[in-house]
Design an enzyme around this catalytic site. Structure first.
Site, short mmCIF file in Angstrom:
data_model
loop_
_atom_site.label_atom_id
_atom_site.label_comp_id
_atom_site.label_asym_id
_atom_site.label_seq_id
_atom_site.Cartn_x
_atom_site.Cartn_y
_atom_site.Cartn_z
N CYS A 170 -15.91 3.70 -7.80
CA CYS A 170 -15.72 2.52 -6.96
C CYS A 170 -17.01 1.91 -6.44
O CYS A 170 -17.83 2.58 -5.79
CB CYS A 170 -14.81 2.88 -5.79
SG CYS A 170 -14.50 1.45 -4.74
N CYS A 197 -1.52 -9.86 -3.42
CA CYS A 197 -1.90 -8.51 -3.01
C CYS A 197 -3.22 -8.56 -2.23
O CYS A 197 -4.20 -9.13 -2.70
CB CYS A 197 -2.05 -7.62 -4.24
SG CYS A 197 -2.40 -5.91 -3.81
N CYS A 236 1.95 -7.78 -1.19
CA CYS A 236 1.58 -6.38 -1.44
C CYS A 236 0.28 -6.12 -0.68
O CYS A 236 -0.53 -7.03 -0.49
CB CYS A 236 1.38 -6.19 -2.95
SG CYS A 236 0.78 -4.55 -3.42
N CYS A 242 3.85 0.74 -5.51
CA CYS A 242 3.01 0.33 -6.64
C CYS A 242 1.99 1.45 -6.83
O CYS A 242 1.19 1.70 -5.93
CB CYS A 242 2.32 -1.00 -6.32
SG CYS A 242 1.06 -1.45 -7.52
N ARG A 288 1.46 -3.00 -15.26
CA ARG A 288 0.43 -4.03 -15.04
C ARG A 288 -0.86 -3.71 -15.78
O ARG A 288 -1.45 -2.65 -15.58
CB ARG A 288 0.16 -4.16 -13.53
CG ARG A 288 -0.79 -5.30 -13.20
CD ARG A 288 -0.78 -5.61 -11.71
NE ARG A 288 0.57 -5.91 -11.27
CZ ARG A 288 1.18 -5.33 -10.23
NH1 ARG A 288 0.56 -4.44 -9.52
NH2 ARG A 288 2.41 -5.67 -9.92
S1 SF4 Z 1 -10.79 4.41 -0.97
FE1 SF4 Z 1 -10.66 2.53 -2.17
S2 SF4 Z 1 -12.35 1.27 -1.45
FE2 SF4 Z 1 -12.74 3.34 -0.71
S3 SF4 Z 1 -14.10 4.23 -2.26
FE3 SF4 Z 1 -11.98 4.80 -2.83
S4 SF4 Z 1 -11.28 3.19 -4.24
FE4 SF4 Z 1 -13.14 2.42 -3.18
#
Ligand code: SF4
Length: 329
Positions: free
Chosen positions: A64, A101, A133, A193, A265
């Site tokens: 992320c 969303c 969402c 989801c 999706r």
């Molecule tokens: S919780 Fe969500 S925003 Fe935070 S690091 Fe993990 S995927 Fe990224």
């Protein structure tokens, strides 16, 4: 279309493995048949995803770009105002979206002013006639109940990968934490989801195990996002190889067969796919996409809105006005 809705919830890992490992063309043919039995295959749900609070997240999800601990160069933004978000939702509706969303890069929801503002956003956007969402991190039961009362239709919380591979990807929350949030969402009467990401260094067994977790949940998720890893510079997974499109097709087709009534999706990774490659995903049973006026899916690239409409027109796919909800909530 199938009105019998005899949906199986007791899949074994072996059964899913046999589906997943079929010759690709047989698998796609079977998935396309199931798709036509449960859905109008000429329709695609067009969803808009908006990051309402970007970056600075305390978690360590290794894919992320919004995790504060990785140097990804993204611009951190605090919560957008209600007016900004509602205006974007109105434009999304005019552009053909039926679902809106909102995503906030949080570990979990806190009972503070920001949450109160989000509840107001949910209320105002649902009054526009959009399915609303949210994806805000972990939720308690009372927070899920408040979101439901505000008009929330669905809550996204992905399981990401198999329970076995999970520890290689995230250490700051457990797999059970994720399942608990999904349980709170379901108990509140909000559509679940939940899906995952491929390309995280997992094996085929991990993919099958992830699909087994989703296909044997207390309820099949109403939507199942299948994401290809978007390799974000600065994250630990940035150098992993690009996901092969046939692996996406195989995942989508298997998800379609084992969760026939769910929306499957085609999510992150579309920006790196040609129209031909995405067409295979639709043929395999994907019936939902994210579009974005900013050409971004949170902090990773997404196709141009105009290109998406060109593709949908070419394939004769129309935006779904109202989704067929048969198994959840
Ligand atoms: S919780 Fe969500 S925003 Fe935070 S690091 Fe993990 S995927 Fe990224």
């Amino acid at each position: 279309m199938n009105n019998d809705l005899n949906i199986k919830h007791d899949w074994t890992i072996q059964e899913i493995k046999e589906i997943y490992n079929q010759p690709l063309l047989d698998l796609v043919y079977r998935a396309a048949t199931v798709h036509r039995s449960f859905h109008n295959a000429g329709e695609v749900q067009v969803c808009t995803l908006l990051s309402i609070k970007t970056g600075g997240c305390t978690e360590d999800c290794s894919y992320c770009g919004q995790a504060a601990r990785y140097n990804t160069g993204i611009t951190v933004k605090s919560l957008l105002s209600k007016k900004e978000v509602v205006d974007i939702a109105k434009r999304a509706k005019e552009a053909g979206s039926s679902r809106f969303c909102m995503a906030a890069a949080w570990r979990e929801v806190r009972n503070n002013r920001d949450f109160d503002i989000i509840l107001e956003m949910v209320n105002d956007i649902s009054e526009l006639g959009l399915e609303v969402c949210c994806t805000l991190g972990m939720l308690s039961q009372s927070q899920a109940n408040r979101l439901q009362k505000a008009g929330l239709y669905a809550y996204n919380h992905n399981i990401d990968t198999s329970q076995e591979h999970y520890k290689q990807i995230i250490t700051t929350r457990t797999y059970d934490d994720r399942l608990n949030t999904l349980n709170h969402v379901h108990k509140a009467g909000i559509a679940v989801c939940s899906g995952g990401i491929i390309g995280l260094g997992e094996t085929s067994e991990d993919r099958i195990n992830m699909l087994h977790t989703l296909g044997t949940l207390f309820v099949h998720p109403e939507s199942v996002p299948i994401n290809a890893l978007a390799r974000v510079k600065g994250t630990p997974l940035a150098e992993l190889p690009k996901v092969d499109v046939w692996e996406m097709v195989r995942m989508i087709a298997t998800a379609r067969i084992i969760m026939p009534a769910s929306m499957v999706r085609l999510s992150a990774g579309r920006a790196e796919m040609s129209t031909e490659e995405q067409s295979w995903c639709f043929m395999a049973g994907a019936n939902s996409i994210f579009t974005s006026e900013s050409e971004e899916l949170l902090v990773t690239p997404n196709p141009r809105l105009a290109d998406d409409w060109k593709m949908l027109n070419l394939l004769g796919l129309k935006p779904m006005v109202k989704k067929i909800n048969t198994d959840n909530p």
